[in-house]
Write an enzyme that holds these catalytic residues in place. Sequence first.
Site, PDB file in Angstrom:
ATOM      1  N   ASP A   1       0.881  -1.181   0.000  1.00 27.33           N
ATOM      2  CA  ASP A   1       0.000   0.000   0.000  1.00 27.33           C
ATOM      3  C   ASP A   1       0.912   1.223   0.000  1.00 27.33           C
ATOM      4  OD1 ASP A   1      -2.402   1.583   0.299  1.00 27.33           O
ATOM      5  OD2 ASP A   1      -1.817   1.901   2.386  1.00 27.33           O
ATOM      6  N   SER A   2       0.293   2.402  -0.129  1.00 28.42           N
ATOM      7  CA  SER A   2       1.074   3.635  -0.090  1.00 28.42           C
ATOM      8  C   SER A   2       1.607   3.934   1.311  1.00 28.42           C
ATOM      9  CB  SER A   2       0.198   4.802  -0.549  1.00 28.42           C
ATOM     10  OG  SER A   2      -0.922   4.906   0.298  1.00 28.42           O
TER      11      SER A   2
ATOM     12  N   CYS B   1      -4.286  -1.534  -1.920  1.00 25.28           N
ATOM     13  CA  CYS B   1      -4.429  -0.100  -2.184  1.00 25.28           C
ATOM     14  C   CYS B   1      -5.455   0.058  -3.306  1.00 25.28           C
ATOM     15  CB  CYS B   1      -3.072   0.464  -2.605  1.00 25.28           C
ATOM     16  SG  CYS B   1      -3.136   2.192  -3.097  1.00 25.28           S
TER      17      CYS B   1
ATOM     18  N   CYS C   1     -10.875   2.763   0.283  1.00 29.35           N
ATOM     19  CA  CYS C   1      -9.482   3.117   0.531  1.00 29.35           C
ATOM     20  C   CYS C   1      -9.111   2.352   1.782  1.00 29.35           C
ATOM     21  CB  CYS C   1      -9.330   4.623   0.746  1.00 29.35           C
ATOM     22  SG  CYS C   1      -7.681   5.092   1.325  1.00 29.35           S
TER      23      CYS C   1
ATOM     24  N   GLU D   1      -2.477   8.985   8.419  1.00 33.71           N
ATOM     25  CA  GLU D   1      -1.014   8.864   8.461  1.00 33.71           C
ATOM     26  C   GLU D   1      -0.426   9.688   9.613  1.00 33.71           C
ATOM     27  OE1 GLU D   1       1.280   7.043   6.598  1.00 33.71           O
ATOM     28  OE2 GLU D   1      -0.354   5.999   5.577  1.00 33.71           O
TER      29      GLU D   1
ATOM     30  N   HIS E   1      -7.055   2.866   4.010  1.00 33.49           N
ATOM     31  CA  HIS E   1      -6.825   3.667   5.214  1.00 33.49           C
ATOM     32  C   HIS E   1      -8.122   3.890   6.009  1.00 33.49           C
ATOM     33  CE1 HIS E   1      -2.962   4.769   3.362  1.00 33.49           C
ATOM     34  NE2 HIS E   1      -2.623   5.373   4.479  1.00 33.49           N
TER      35      HIS E   1
HETATM   36  N1  DGL Z   1      -4.683   3.207   0.978  1.00 33.21           N
HETATM   37  C1  DGL Z   1      -4.801   3.613  -0.366  1.00 33.21           C
HETATM   38  C2  DGL Z   1      -6.073   3.224  -1.025  1.00 33.21           C
HETATM   39  O1  DGL Z   1      -6.615   2.190  -0.682  1.00 33.21           O
HETATM   40  C3  DGL Z   1      -4.158   4.837  -0.882  1.00 33.21           C
HETATM   41  C4  DGL Z   1      -4.152   6.068  -0.095  1.00 33.21           C
HETATM   42  C5  DGL Z   1      -3.298   7.138  -0.692  1.00 33.21           C
HETATM   43  O2  DGL Z   1      -2.086   6.983  -0.677  1.00 33.21           O
HETATM   44  O3  DGL Z   1      -3.851   8.130  -1.190  1.00 33.21           O
HETATM   45  O4  DGL Z   1      -6.544   3.894  -1.902  1.00 33.21           O
END
Ligand code: DGL
Length: 270
Positions: free
Chosen positions: A10-11, A73, A185, A151, A187
């Site tokens: 993931d990011s 992600c 997402c 984050e 996150h």
């Molecule tokens: N966690 C990521 C997602 O599922 C990406 C979040 C990001 O870096 O913008 O989209």
Amino acid sequence: MDTRPIGVFDSGLGGLTTVRELRRTMPNEDIVYFGDTGRVPYGSRSPETILRYARQDIRFLLSKDVKMIIVACNTATAMLAGGLQDLPAPCVEVLTPAVEAACARTRNGRIGIIGTKATIRSGAYERALHAIRPELTLYPAACPLFVPLVENGFTEADDPIPRLAAERYLSPLRQAGVDTLILGCTHYPILRPLLRNFMGESVEMIDSGAEAAHAAKKLLESTGLQSLTRKIGCCDYYVSDSAAEFAQNAGPILGESVCGQAEQIDIESY
Ligand code: DGL
């Protein structure tokens, strides 16, 4: 039977929502995680940049001899589109399992989709949902502040800062009467208590990270690639910025310590 690790990327911290579910459902599997903490967020970047990052992340995981890749992600998944078939390892992404779960669970056919700007702009969720159930009414909403909030640790349900952001982003969805909300997402499940407070108990929340973990389990079992060892699997974490910072933030999300298992790498060299 294959005892090689599962690769997850993931990011940043978001993909840990997938790792958490993998640990719960397949505790004997080894995991290699890459979080691109030096380049997060992906979701406000151009499709070309996101694709380049995602391909580097995949090359890094393949260099670790993983038996499967989980693209934990949504943003990378939306950009990679159909480009995951030709990889030398089976691949699971987050979008398809979340779409299937949402189609199965909605009762009134009104589904909210929240994600990063890039994910929402791509229209990937709408296409996939309408391909299964064309009659659904969809309410997509980009929530660009959620990833930086997560984050930076602004995740408590009673914190007014994420609560205000949630009010701004989710009010139209609540007014529209969605009965299902796709957390598109990885996150966002970290904000789940806050999102739950705002949307109410009756709204079904689809956790794309956890759904991907369930899809990975099914795929491993159907292809005979699961690990049949009895020992508890280990997780190695790699990041593109401070490993100490990551370890500190990751522990509470995972519910276990990652001390000593996180290492910083140069992702640009992959
Ligand atoms: N966690 C990521 C997602 O599922 C990406 C979040 C990001 O870096 O913008 O989209």
